[in-house]
Write a protein that holds these residues in place. Structure first.
Motif, PDB file in Angstrom:
ATOM      1  N   SER A  35       0.824  -1.207   0.000  1.00 44.35           N
ATOM      2  CA  SER A  35       0.000   0.000   0.000  1.00 44.35           C
ATOM      3  C   SER A  35       0.857   1.256   0.000  1.00 44.35           C
ATOM      4  O   SER A  35       2.022   1.241   0.404  1.00 44.35           O
ATOM      5  N   ILE A  36       0.237   2.320  -0.476  1.00 48.39           N
ATOM      6  CA  ILE A  36       0.894   3.624  -0.515  1.00 48.39           C
ATOM      7  C   ILE A  36      -0.189   4.702  -0.399  1.00 48.39           C
ATOM      8  O   ILE A  36      -1.315   4.500  -0.855  1.00 48.39           O
ATOM      9  N   HIS A  37       0.165   5.787   0.232  1.00 47.66           N
ATOM     10  CA  HIS A  37      -0.737   6.935   0.371  1.00 47.66           C
ATOM     11  C   HIS A  37      -0.245   8.034  -0.569  1.00 47.66           C
ATOM     12  O   HIS A  37       0.930   8.397  -0.552  1.00 47.66           O
ATOM     13  N   GLN A  38      -1.137   8.547  -1.392  1.00 49.49           N
ATOM     14  CA  GLN A  38      -0.820   9.623  -2.328  1.00 49.49           C
ATOM     15  C   GLN A  38      -1.763  10.784  -2.041  1.00 49.49           C
ATOM     16  O   GLN A  38      -2.975  10.590  -2.008  1.00 49.49           O
ATOM     17  N   ASN A  39      -1.208  11.956  -1.844  1.00 45.86           N
ATOM     18  CA  ASN A  39      -2.071  13.127  -1.680  1.00 45.86           C
ATOM     19  C   ASN A  39      -1.442  14.345  -2.341  1.00 45.86           C
ATOM     20  O   ASN A  39      -0.255  14.375  -2.600  1.00 45.86           O
ATOM     21  N   SER A  40      -2.283  15.295  -2.614  1.00 45.72           N
ATOM     22  CA  SER A  40      -1.843  16.514  -3.277  1.00 45.72           C
ATOM     23  C   SER A  40      -1.865  17.670  -2.290  1.00 45.72           C
ATOM     24  O   SER A  40      -2.788  17.787  -1.489  1.00 45.72           O
ATOM     25  N   GLU A  41      -0.863  18.513  -2.383  1.00 44.67           N
ATOM     26  CA  GLU A  41      -0.825  19.708  -1.545  1.00 44.67           C
ATOM     27  C   GLU A  41      -1.729  20.802  -2.118  1.00 44.67           C
ATOM     28  O   GLU A  41      -2.096  21.735  -1.428  1.00 44.67           O
ATOM     29  N   SER A  42      -2.091  20.669  -3.390  1.00 43.07           N
ATOM     30  CA  SER A  42      -2.802  21.754  -4.053  1.00 43.07           C
ATOM     31  C   SER A  42      -4.285  21.494  -4.313  1.00 43.07           C
ATOM     32  O   SER A  42      -4.969  22.358  -4.845  1.00 43.07           O
ATOM     33  N   CYS A  43      -4.781  20.305  -3.955  1.00 49.36           N
ATOM     34  CA  CYS A  43      -6.206  20.032  -4.192  1.00 49.36           C
ATOM     35  C   CYS A  43      -6.703  18.952  -3.238  1.00 49.36           C
ATOM     36  O   CYS A  43      -5.983  18.524  -2.350  1.00 49.36           O
ATOM     37  N   ILE A  44      -7.891  18.476  -3.470  1.00 51.89           N
ATOM     38  CA  ILE A  44      -8.552  17.534  -2.576  1.00 51.89           C
ATOM     39  C   ILE A  44      -8.027  16.102  -2.686  1.00 51.89           C
ATOM     40  O   ILE A  44      -8.278  15.277  -1.827  1.00 51.89           O
ATOM     41  N   ASP A  45      -7.279  15.772  -3.726  1.00 51.84           N
ATOM     42  CA  ASP A  45      -6.865  14.395  -3.986  1.00 51.84           C
ATOM     43  C   ASP A  45      -6.095  13.799  -2.813  1.00 51.84           C
ATOM     44  O   ASP A  45      -5.043  14.301  -2.415  1.00 51.84           O
ATOM     45  N   ASP A  46      -6.642  12.716  -2.269  1.00 51.76           N
ATOM     46  CA  ASP A  46      -6.064  12.025  -1.120  1.00 51.76           C
ATOM     47  C   ASP A  46      -6.430  10.550  -1.258  1.00 51.76           C
ATOM     48  O   ASP A  46      -7.541  10.149  -0.923  1.00 51.76           O
TER      49      ASP A  46
END
Length: 148
Positions: A35-46
């Motif tokens: 597993s891996i967690h991916q998120n964006s600092e600039s939008c809602i993507d998490d």
């Protein structure tokens, strides 16, 4: 199945179908899952992504989380494309997709529904959306190659 990359309504339908009814949006939470967690600092993507790989074959590719239509659809379609493939085949699919996203030479005959993102290179603000989940799957697969 042949996909018409010039039919913008058809491409939009693919994206909206995978956004509103993603087939791979769930987590197995199995101890064998990578597993891996991916998120964006600039939008809602998490997003949280999972892969279950057995004998070099991707058995399950899935994700969960909150994301925009482009992120959700691209991650769902990539999960669909990866399942049943070997690690090497999966990495080739990802490389081909990323080549299209970054406007480099690619083989559109191997993209299937991923062709829906063909115009992303013309919308630089959408590149991160179209790659956040894909980059996570790529990282997991590359990590597996370094383990063997």
């Amino acid at each position: 199945m042949k996909f018409d990359k010039n039919d913008s309504m058809f491409l939009r339908q693919i994206i909206m179908q995978h956004y509103s009814e993603p087939q791979h949006k769930h987590l197995t939470k199995k101890p064998t899952a990578l597993s891996i967690h991916q998120n964006s600092e600039s939008c809602i993507d998490d997003l949280h992504l999972e892969l279950i790989v057995t004998d070099q074959k991707i058995m399950t590719a899935c994700f969960d989380g909150v994301a925009c239509a482009i992120s959700t659809a691209s991650t769902d379609i990539m999960a669909q494309e990866l399942e049943g493939k070997t690690i090497d085949e999966g990495l080739k699919i990802i490389d081909n997709y990323l080549a299209m996203i970054f406007d480099k030479p690619y083989d559109e005959t191997k993209l299937n529904e991923l062709i829906a993102f063909i115009n992303t290179a013309k919308q630089p603000n959408r590149i991160k959306c179209a790659t956040i989940g894909v980059n996570g799957f790529q990282t997991l697969l590359l990590d597996l190659l370094t383990i063997k």
